[in-house]
Write an enzyme that holds these catalytic residues in place. Structure first.
Site, PDB file in Angstrom:
ATOM      1  N   LYS A  23       0.854  -1.189   0.000  1.00 56.09           N
ATOM      2  CA  LYS A  23       0.000   0.000   0.000  1.00 56.09           C
ATOM      3  C   LYS A  23       0.886   1.233   0.000  1.00 56.09           C
ATOM      4  O   LYS A  23       1.837   1.304   0.782  1.00 56.09           O
ATOM      5  CB  LYS A  23      -0.879   0.000   1.255  1.00 56.09           C
ATOM      6  CG  LYS A  23      -1.886   1.099   1.291  1.00 56.09           C
ATOM      7  CD  LYS A  23      -2.636   1.244   2.605  1.00 56.09           C
ATOM      8  CE  LYS A  23      -2.986  -0.022   3.315  1.00 56.09           C
ATOM      9  NZ  LYS A  23      -3.745   0.195   4.553  1.00 56.09           N
ATOM     10  N   CYS A  40      -0.174  15.103  -6.278  1.00 57.04           N
ATOM     11  CA  CYS A  40      -0.634  14.348  -7.447  1.00 57.04           C
ATOM     12  C   CYS A  40      -1.835  13.477  -7.089  1.00 57.04           C
ATOM     13  O   CYS A  40      -1.837  12.798  -6.064  1.00 57.04           O
ATOM     14  CB  CYS A  40       0.503  13.460  -7.954  1.00 57.04           C
ATOM     15  SG  CYS A  40       0.043  12.398  -9.338  1.00 57.04           S
ATOM     16  N   CYS A  42      -3.233  11.812 -10.011  1.00 53.60           N
ATOM     17  CA  CYS A  42      -3.349  10.973 -11.212  1.00 53.60           C
ATOM     18  C   CYS A  42      -2.418   9.751 -11.140  1.00 53.60           C
ATOM     19  O   CYS A  42      -2.489   8.881 -11.990  1.00 53.60           O
ATOM     20  CB  CYS A  42      -3.040  11.784 -12.468  1.00 53.60           C
ATOM     21  SG  CYS A  42      -1.290  12.122 -12.759  1.00 53.60           S
ATOM     22  N   CYS A  51       2.729  16.674  -7.452  1.00 51.25           N
ATOM     23  CA  CYS A  51       2.384  16.812  -8.871  1.00 51.25           C
ATOM     24  C   CYS A  51       3.591  17.356  -9.637  1.00 51.25           C
ATOM     25  O   CYS A  51       4.260  18.267  -9.168  1.00 51.25           O
ATOM     26  CB  CYS A  51       1.205  17.784  -8.998  1.00 51.25           C
ATOM     27  SG  CYS A  51       0.793  18.261 -10.674  1.00 51.25           S
ATOM     28  N   HIS A  55      -0.157  15.067 -15.312  1.00 53.04           N
ATOM     29  CA  HIS A  55      -1.604  14.883 -15.509  1.00 53.04           C
ATOM     30  C   HIS A  55      -2.065  15.527 -16.819  1.00 53.04           C
ATOM     31  O   HIS A  55      -3.018  15.064 -17.436  1.00 53.04           O
ATOM     32  CB  HIS A  55      -2.403  15.429 -14.305  1.00 53.04           C
ATOM     33  CG  HIS A  55      -2.197  16.887 -14.060  1.00 53.04           C
ATOM     34  ND1 HIS A  55      -1.241  17.378 -13.210  1.00 53.04           N
ATOM     35  CD2 HIS A  55      -2.820  17.960 -14.600  1.00 53.04           C
ATOM     36  CE1 HIS A  55      -1.296  18.700 -13.197  1.00 53.04           C
ATOM     37  NE2 HIS A  55      -2.243  19.074 -14.045  1.00 53.04           N
TER      38      HIS A  55
END
Ligand code: FES
Length: 76
Positions: A23, A40, A42, A51, A55
């Site tokens: 995980k 982030c 995505c 990020c 994306h």
């Protein structure tokens, strides 16, 4: 069965981040947020959990509409 496993892997939201763990969990302390941090959502950033703008490529290639979570801290 090989086809099924390949299909399952392709269906994963997470294609590359810390795939050796069960995980993916990240912790960021509030004092490290500073003025703001961009996270982030995505799962394609090379700087995950932050990020890096990837994306935009994903959205252009797939027609998706994902984007980051921006957390604003206290202004300096
Ligand atoms: Fe994933 Fe920006 S790179 S949300």
């Amino acid at each position: 069965l090989i086809g099924l496993k390949a299909a399952q892997k392709k269906a994963h939201v997470n294609q590359a981040v810390k795939k050796d763990t069960d995980k993916v969990v990240d912790t960021v302390d509030m004092e490290d947020i500073g003025e703001k941090k961009v996270f982030c959502r995505c799962w394609r950033s090379s700087k995950f959990p932050y990020c890096d703008g990837t994306h935009n490529k994903h959205n252009a290639a797939t027609g998706d509409n994902v984007g980051p979570l921006i957390v604003k801290g206290q202004a300096a």
